[in-house]
Design a protein around this motif. Structure first.
Motif, short mmCIF file in Angstrom:
data_model
loop_
_atom_site.label_atom_id
_atom_site.label_comp_id
_atom_site.label_asym_id
_atom_site.label_seq_id
_atom_site.Cartn_x
_atom_site.Cartn_y
_atom_site.Cartn_z
N PRO A 185 0.87 -1.22 -0.13
CA PRO A 185 0.29 0.01 0.08
C PRO A 185 0.79 1.30 0.34
O PRO A 185 1.44 1.51 1.00
N ALA A 186 1.03 2.19 -0.91
CA ALA A 186 1.68 3.65 -1.35
C ALA A 186 1.24 4.24 0.00
O ALA A 186 -0.25 4.64 0.40
N THR A 187 2.18 5.35 0.20
CA THR A 187 1.24 6.58 1.53
C THR A 187 1.64 7.66 0.77
O THR A 187 1.22 8.90 1.35
N ASN A 188 2.87 7.74 0.59
CA ASN A 188 3.73 9.10 -0.90
C ASN A 188 2.32 8.90 -2.49
O ASN A 188 2.51 8.02 -2.19
N VAL A 189 3.73 9.76 -3.13
CA VAL A 189 3.35 10.32 -4.16
C VAL A 189 3.99 11.45 -4.99
O VAL A 189 4.15 12.78 -4.27
N CYS A 190 5.55 10.76 -5.68
CA CYS A 190 5.77 11.64 -6.37
C CYS A 190 5.48 11.93 -7.37
O CYS A 190 5.03 12.19 -8.35
N SER A 191 5.63 13.49 -6.91
CA SER A 191 4.70 14.89 -7.98
C SER A 191 5.35 14.93 -9.53
O SER A 191 5.25 15.41 -10.33
N LEU A 217 8.32 14.74 -2.80
CA LEU A 217 7.35 13.70 -2.17
C LEU A 217 6.15 14.48 -1.59
O LEU A 217 6.54 15.24 -1.34
N LEU A 218 4.87 13.88 -1.71
CA LEU A 218 3.90 14.28 -1.37
C LEU A 218 3.10 13.22 -0.68
O LEU A 218 2.99 12.58 -1.19
N PRO A 219 2.11 13.54 0.51
CA PRO A 219 1.27 12.41 1.05
C PRO A 219 0.49 12.09 0.17
O PRO A 219 -0.05 12.99 -0.75
N LEU A 220 0.20 10.86 0.24
CA LEU A 220 -1.17 9.88 -1.16
C LEU A 220 -2.67 10.53 0.06
O LEU A 220 -2.79 9.62 0.34
N VAL A 221 -2.87 11.55 -0.58
CA VAL A 221 -4.36 12.05 0.15
C VAL A 221 -5.54 11.31 -0.62
O VAL A 221 -5.47 11.66 -2.19
N ASN A 222 -6.47 11.45 0.01
CA ASN A 222 -7.84 11.60 -0.74
C ASN A 222 -8.35 12.50 -0.94
O ASN A 222 -9.04 13.40 -0.34
N SER A 223 -7.98 12.65 -2.83
CA SER A 223 -8.56 14.24 -3.19
C SER A 223 -7.90 14.16 -4.48
O SER A 223 -6.83 13.24 -5.04
N PRO A 224 -8.52 14.22 -5.67
CA PRO A 224 -8.50 15.12 -6.89
C PRO A 224 -6.76 15.63 -7.22
O PRO A 224 -6.47 15.73 -8.16
N ARG A 225 -6.54 15.93 -6.38
CA ARG A 225 -5.73 17.07 -6.46
C ARG A 225 -3.85 15.98 -6.07
O ARG A 225 -3.14 16.51 -5.20
N ALA A 226 -4.04 15.37 -5.43
CA ALA A 226 -2.89 14.71 -4.59
C ALA A 226 -1.19 14.44 -5.77
O ALA A 226 -1.68 13.67 -6.93
N GLY A 227 -0.47 14.48 -4.75
CA GLY A 227 0.48 14.38 -5.92
C GLY A 227 0.93 15.99 -6.69
O GLY A 227 1.73 15.46 -7.59
N VAL A 228 0.19 16.73 -6.54
CA VAL A 228 -0.08 18.30 -7.69
C VAL A 228 0.45 19.40 -7.09
O VAL A 228 -0.12 19.25 -5.36
#
Length: 233
Positions: A185-191, A217-228
């Motif tokens: 399971p991922a917890t981060n996202v590379c922008s 790196l940004l946190p993988l959050v519950n949003s369509p803007r995750a990682g942006v």
């Protein structure tokens, strides 16, 4: 990131439904009817016209919310709600486009009433003046690294006056993204990598060794803007 279907929990009965099923369920939810029939507080017994609205990511439709919106609410208020709940990172500009008219958060910054061939107006207009049941419109946040949403009015009804202009009826469960390296399971996202074919989802362990560096790196959050941009939720 991975395109996937999603489910969510009804605020009233706490049962789980798909996005399509949730819209139908909320129209007939018995627990919702009971709660709305017996409101408490200074507005008890008073009714007002409301819109049942679904907002979802245009390109990431697994992110969605069903909202109950008092129909006198302005586009500016809905814009602020979307920023607070899903989008705000750096104070970017935003706009709705409805029927060929662009409603901008700062329409006055443009030199003319027409930009890109579309009429420009500000957002201080009531929803019920520009939207009706069955109608959809688009919404953009940040005209550079844009997050695009679709807004659809499902129905109109009378509901209790609660003092809240916008109430969340249901929201998608957080999507489960696998790490692109190990599958955990991922917890981060590379922008940077988010735009690649593999996507940029990473678990904590693999994030430490990721070649793009910690600053991407940004946190993988519950949003369509995750990682942006700089969005952290």
């Amino acid at each position: 990131m991975t395109r996937q279907t999603s489910k969510g929990i009804c605020t009233f009965c706490h049962n789980e439904y798909s996005k399509a099923g949730m819209g139908r369920h909320l129209e007939t939810c018995k627990q919702r009817a009971l709660i709305e029939a017996a409101p408490e507080g200074q507005h008890a017994g008073r009714k007002t016209n409301k819109l049942h609205v679904r907002v979802e990511g245009r390109d990431l439709p697994m992110y969605w919310m069903n909202l109950d919106v008092t129909n006198s609410t302005t586009l500016a208020t809905l814009d602020q709600f979307l920023r607070d709940t899903w989008l705000e990172c750096c104070g970017h500009l935003s706009a709705f486009e409805i029927g060929g008219v662009r409603y901008s958060v700062h329409a006055d910054i443009y030199e003319s009433d027409s930009v890109w061939g579309r009429s420009q107006k500000d957002m201080h207009v009531r929803l019920d003046k520009v939207l009706r049941p069955g109608q959809s419109c688009s919404y953009e946040y940040d005209f550079g690294s844009t997050t695009d949403l679709t807004v659809k009015v499902i129905s109109e009804h009378k509901g209790p006056t609660t003092g809240e202009l916008i109430q969340v009826l249901a929201r998608n469960n957080a999507p489960q993204e696998p790490c692109i390296v190990c599958g955990k399971p991922a917890t981060n996202v590379c922008s940077e990598c988010i735009y690649s074919e593999a996507g940029g989802a990473l678990c904590d362990t693999c994030a430490e060794e990721h070649s793009c560096g910690e600053e991407m790196l940004l946190p993988l959050v519950n949003s369509p803007r995750a990682g942006v941009c700089g969005y952290t939720g």
